[in-house]
Write a protein that holds these residues in place. Structure first.
Motif, mmCIF file in Angstrom:
data_model
loop_
_atom_site.group_PDB
_atom_site.id
_atom_site.type_symbol
_atom_site.label_atom_id
_atom_site.label_comp_id
_atom_site.label_asym_id
_atom_site.label_seq_id
_atom_site.Cartn_x
_atom_site.Cartn_y
_atom_site.Cartn_z
ATOM 1 N N PHE A 191 -14.908 17.938 74.158
ATOM 2 C CA PHE A 191 -14.362 18.500 72.919
ATOM 3 C C PHE A 191 -15.488 18.683 71.902
ATOM 4 O O PHE A 191 -16.251 17.749 71.629
ATOM 5 N N PRO A 192 -15.622 19.875 71.296
ATOM 6 C CA PRO A 192 -16.794 20.178 70.462
ATOM 7 C C PRO A 192 -17.040 19.216 69.307
ATOM 8 O O PRO A 192 -18.188 18.867 69.025
ATOM 9 N N PHE A 193 -15.983 18.803 68.592
ATOM 10 C CA PHE A 193 -16.203 17.913 67.454
ATOM 11 C C PHE A 193 -16.768 16.568 67.906
ATOM 12 O O PHE A 193 -17.568 15.954 67.197
ATOM 13 N N GLU B 79 -25.336 28.294 70.710
ATOM 14 C CA GLU B 79 -24.643 29.347 69.975
ATOM 15 C C GLU B 79 -23.135 29.114 69.967
ATOM 16 O O GLU B 79 -22.454 29.399 68.971
ATOM 17 N N ILE B 80 -22.603 28.579 71.065
ATOM 18 C CA ILE B 80 -21.169 28.274 71.127
ATOM 19 C C ILE B 80 -20.804 27.243 70.062
ATOM 20 O O ILE B 80 -19.841 27.403 69.310
ATOM 21 N N TYR B 81 -21.592 26.179 69.999
ATOM 22 C CA TYR B 81 -21.317 25.132 69.009
ATOM 23 C C TYR B 81 -21.540 25.642 67.588
ATOM 24 O O TYR B 81 -20.792 25.295 66.667
ATOM 25 N N ARG B 82 -22.556 26.472 67.394
ATOM 26 C CA ARG B 82 -22.804 27.018 66.061
ATOM 27 C C ARG B 82 -21.630 27.883 65.606
ATOM 28 O O ARG B 82 -21.210 27.827 64.443
ATOM 29 N N SER B 83 -21.086 28.662 66.516
ATOM 30 C CA SER B 83 -19.960 29.524 66.190
ATOM 31 C C SER B 83 -18.740 28.699 65.786
ATOM 32 O O SER B 83 -18.049 29.021 64.806
ATOM 33 N N ILE B 84 -18.482 27.637 66.516
ATOM 34 C CA ILE B 84 -17.338 26.773 66.200
ATOM 35 C C ILE B 84 -17.515 26.113 64.847
ATOM 36 O O ILE B 84 -16.569 25.949 64.075
ATOM 37 N N ALA B 85 -18.766 25.738 64.529
ATOM 38 C CA ALA B 85 -19.036 24.978 63.313
ATOM 39 C C ALA B 85 -19.111 25.840 62.068
ATOM 40 O O ALA B 85 -18.803 25.363 60.964
ATOM 41 N N THR B 86 -19.518 27.086 62.190
ATOM 42 C CA THR B 86 -19.820 27.886 60.995
ATOM 43 C C THR B 86 -19.049 29.190 60.894
ATOM 44 O O THR B 86 -19.157 29.867 59.872
ATOM 45 N N GLU B 87 -18.289 29.574 61.886
ATOM 46 C CA GLU B 87 -17.553 30.833 61.839
ATOM 47 C C GLU B 87 -16.063 30.594 62.102
ATOM 48 O O GLU B 87 -15.686 29.640 62.778
ATOM 49 N N LYS B 88 -15.249 31.475 61.563
ATOM 50 C CA LYS B 88 -13.800 31.378 61.777
ATOM 51 C C LYS B 88 -13.446 32.051 63.097
ATOM 52 O O LYS B 88 -12.811 33.102 63.140
ATOM 53 N N THR B 89 -13.850 31.398 64.175
ATOM 54 C CA THR B 89 -13.601 31.947 65.516
ATOM 55 C C THR B 89 -12.393 31.240 66.124
ATOM 56 O O THR B 89 -11.276 31.737 66.030
ATOM 57 N N THR C 74 -16.906 29.225 57.718
ATOM 58 C CA THR C 74 -16.248 27.940 57.547
ATOM 59 C C THR C 74 -17.343 26.882 57.564
ATOM 60 O O THR C 74 -18.513 27.185 57.778
ATOM 61 N N ASN C 75 -16.972 25.660 57.320
ATOM 62 C CA ASN C 75 -17.968 24.594 57.353
ATOM 63 C C ASN C 75 -17.307 23.309 57.808
ATOM 64 O O ASN C 75 -17.164 22.364 57.045
ATOM 65 N N VAL C 76 -16.865 23.286 59.045
ATOM 66 C CA VAL C 76 -16.270 22.073 59.585
ATOM 67 C C VAL C 76 -17.348 21.075 59.988
ATOM 68 O O VAL C 76 -17.076 19.912 60.241
ATOM 69 N N PHE C 77 -18.611 21.541 60.055
ATOM 70 C CA PHE C 77 -19.719 20.671 60.436
ATOM 71 C C PHE C 77 -20.994 21.259 59.850
ATOM 72 O O PHE C 77 -21.228 22.461 59.926
ATOM 73 N N ASP C 78 -21.808 20.404 59.226
ATOM 74 C CA ASP C 78 -23.076 20.859 58.682
ATOM 75 C C ASP C 78 -24.052 21.065 59.836
ATOM 76 O O ASP C 78 -24.622 20.117 60.365
ATOM 77 N N PHE C 79 -24.218 22.320 60.243
ATOM 78 C CA PHE C 79 -24.976 22.626 61.456
ATOM 79 C C PHE C 79 -26.476 22.682 61.218
ATOM 80 O O PHE C 79 -27.256 22.879 62.133
ATOM 81 N N SER C 80 -26.910 22.524 59.981
ATOM 82 C CA SER C 80 -28.332 22.639 59.677
ATOM 83 C C SER C 80 -29.089 21.392 60.119
ATOM 84 O O SER C 80 -28.552 20.293 60.169
ATOM 85 N N ASN C 81 -30.359 21.577 60.450
ATOM 86 C CA ASN C 81 -31.279 20.463 60.679
ATOM 87 C C ASN C 81 -32.102 20.303 59.421
ATOM 88 O O ASN C 81 -33.000 21.097 59.146
#
Length: 609
Positions: A266-268, A516-526, A487-494
């Motif tokens: 599960f991504p989260f 890219e899959i995880y980035r999309s889930i974390a920062t886009e309304k996909t 969206t911002n369900v997770f701060d994807f920045s390093n």
């Protein structure tokens, strides 16, 4: 059956059909109020589908008289009413950014959705009561992994290894991990020598590992990698122990395998496992605490006879309290519930719970003072009243007298109020004078109460809007990244504090497609906009699942399942008083999902009453 009896049965069936049809029509009429649409909106052809679906639902739930006890028939009602009220409120807040309590359609809509949710809950409970817990315990005889896990001498070690190996591709894809959220501030406080309890000092000390590795190797990346490796090891061990205990409690093998797959992919789970955020280890400690509470209530005699079990419980309780400040409030509120249900071992339980609390009080009091750790920022205690006052300034300025306005500006800088954001208290909180308020708390709370009595609707709206993401399943978190696409369900920045030898920090990872899959889930309304799938990523949906599981345990009087869920519920409610709603604050709902759902399973079917 004679002709008279047949006619009576026919008449009864006719009245039941008319009753179901009438209920279905009324609920269809008010359905737009719960799906973020205007009451006057025509649902077109979809209204027929909704009407047919509700008719089928109601005929199943209300078509035949129930012989169940009155308590069992009424218990879905408070849960259904809560679901309904928040469904309608969430839809209206999403549509209008305000809840108009003077709107007459609001109340029949809540009544209609109460009927809908009552029927759904009643049918779910009827299904769960009639379905055996294990669906034949040996239903996975041919599943090789299940056989190996069942026959292995050290089952939890195999689970531990399996989880860690499953996470390796994600770690490689996002190597070395995410140095994000508050950890930079925590390390800066260490280097400056000014330590306070705003961020848990225990986690700050653990995060210092990143700096220690940097000093030894001159590589921030390696420091983060070491941190993440240790965290993944601890996290996989926690989940493995939880699955092992579920199996020990006779949870069916198929469910344990699903739990293993959930934790592995599960991504989260994966994202926060790779993050240095303090909430990851804290949520793991809460899950362990919930498992140990269950174990205690299932086998109280064995627990109190074993020094190892008691010490383990005390250690986990202390770690949980030390890793997040709001855990203390939930723990203190939990103690009366636990003691009330502790028949036969009440005094022993009070001793254990009080001992863990005493250790934490000594740790956070005299020990903090000894090493120079100052208390946390007082502003963190005021986000809800500050948001309500700011909302009143914008929406009902007439609620303030001249003296009230002058008093408000003693506590909050005037330039902060136009920046009021209903979903984020930081803009107001950052301009809040904590010393002034601390010196004159009575004046602040008197002002808050006076304005509240003049504009109670604004206060209610401010609170509901501020907590919307936590209880409305259809909301998408965009606190720090508002807009149509983000969206911002997770701060994807390093966010590394220092570049390595003059070069930007390494961000690439080694499996770009997976990253890219995880980035999309974390920062886009996909996935967050895909029907059904989006619910898996919704805080609100998981919160209502928790309530459903809690009411299920209450209905069955299963104390060993009710109490750990009570603690998790209390912990979530403390977050409602925070500055904003983020996934990391409710991470325990995602970490504890298999544990919660396992509680609704039963070993045997309930006999019909």
């Amino acid at each position: 059956m004679d002709e008279h009896g047949a006619n009576a049965t026919t008449r009864t069936s006719l009245w039941q059909t008319l009753f179901v049809a009438a209920l279905s029509f009324v609920c269809t009429l008010f359905a737009p109020m719960g799906i973020a649409a205007e009451f006057s909106t025509s649902l077109g052809i979809w209204s027929l589908a909704i009407f047919a679906g509700l008719a089928l639902l109601f005929s199943k739930a209300f078509g035949a008289p129930s012989a169940a006890a009155l308590r069992l028939r009424l218990l879905p009602l408070p849960l259904a009413l809560l679901y309904a009220a928040f469904t309608v409120a969430g839809a209206q807040l999403t549509l209008h950014h305000a809840l108009d309590l003077r709107c007459w359609q609001l109340y029949p809509a809540i009544a209609a959705f109460t009927l809908i949710y009552y029927a759904i809950v009643a049918l779910l409970w009827r299904f769960l009561d009639g379905a055996p817990h294990a669906y034949k315990q040996n239903n996975l005889q041919n599943a090789s992994l299940a056989v190996r896990l069942r026959n292995a001498k050290h089952k939890w070690l195999w689970l531990w290894l399996t989880l860690f190996v499953c996470w390796l591709p994600a770690w490689i894809a996002m190597f070395p991990g995410f140095f994000n959220y508050d950890v930079g501030t925590q390390l800066a406080s260490l280097t400056s020598g000014y330590l306070n309890a705003l961020h848990p000092p225990l986690h700050t000390a653990f995060a210092a590992l990143v700096g220690v590795v940097y000093i030894l190797t001159k590589s921030w990346n390696l420091g983060v990698a070491v941190y993440v490796f240790i965290q993944l090891s601890l996290l996989s061990a926690t989940f493995a122990f939880g699955i092992y205990k579920l199996r020990q409690w006779k949870t069916p093998a198929w469910f344990c395998l699903l739990a293993l797959a959930y934790y592995a992919f599960f991504p989260f789970i994966v994202l926060f496992g790779l993050s240095t955020v303090k909430d990851t280890l804290f949520s793991a400690a809460v899950l362990l605490f919930a498992v140990l509470v269950t174990d205690l209530w299932r086998e109280p005699k064995q627990f109190f006879r074993s020094p190892f079990r008691v010490i383990r419980f005390l250690l986990i309780a202390f770690l949980m309290l030390a890793l997040r400040n709001n855990a203390l409030y939930a723990y203190v509120l939990f103690i009366p519930f636990a003691v009330a249900f502790a028949k036969g071992f009440r005094l022993k339980l009070i001793g254990v719970l009080a001992a863990a609390l005493a250790v934490f009080v000594v740790y956070s009091g005299p020990l903090f003072a000894l090493v120079g750790i100052t208390p946390g920022d007082p502003r963190e205690k005021y986000p809800v009243p500050l948001q309500q006052l700011a909302a009143a300034v914008q929406n009902t300025p007439e609620a303030f007298t001249t003296s009230d306005t002058a008093l408000l500006f003693r506590f909050v800088a005037p330039e902060a109020l136009p920046n009021y954001d209903p979903h984020l208290a930081d803009y107001v909180k950052d301009h809040f004078s904590a010393p002034t308020t601390t010196a004159d708390k009575k004046a602040f709370w008197s002002l808050w109460a006076r304005v509240g009595t003049r504009s109670p609707g604004v206060y209610l709206n401010a609170f509901l809007d501020g907590t919307l993401y936590a209880w409305y399943p259809d909301s998408i978190i965009d606190v720090y990244n508002p807009g149509e696409t983000g969206t911002n369900v997770f701060d994807f920045s390093n966010s590394f504090p220092v570049a390595e030898r003059g070069h930007p920090p390494f961000r690439g990872g080694y499996i770009p497609a997976l990253r890219e899959i995880y980035r999309s889930i974390a920062t886009e309304k996909t996935v967050h906009q895909v029907p059904v799938v989006s619910l898996l990523f919704s805080i609100g949906f998981h919160f209502w699942l928790l309530l459903f599981c809690w009411f299920t345990a209450l209905r069955r009087r299963q104390t060993s399942k009710l109490l750990p869920l009570t603690f998790i519920l209390l912990l979530c409610l403390t977050v409602f008083l925070g500055p904003t709603m983020l996934v990391r604050y409710f991470l325990i709902l995602f970490f504890g999902l298999p544990f919660m759902l396992a509680g609704v399973l039963r070993k045997t079917a309930i006999k019909k009453q």
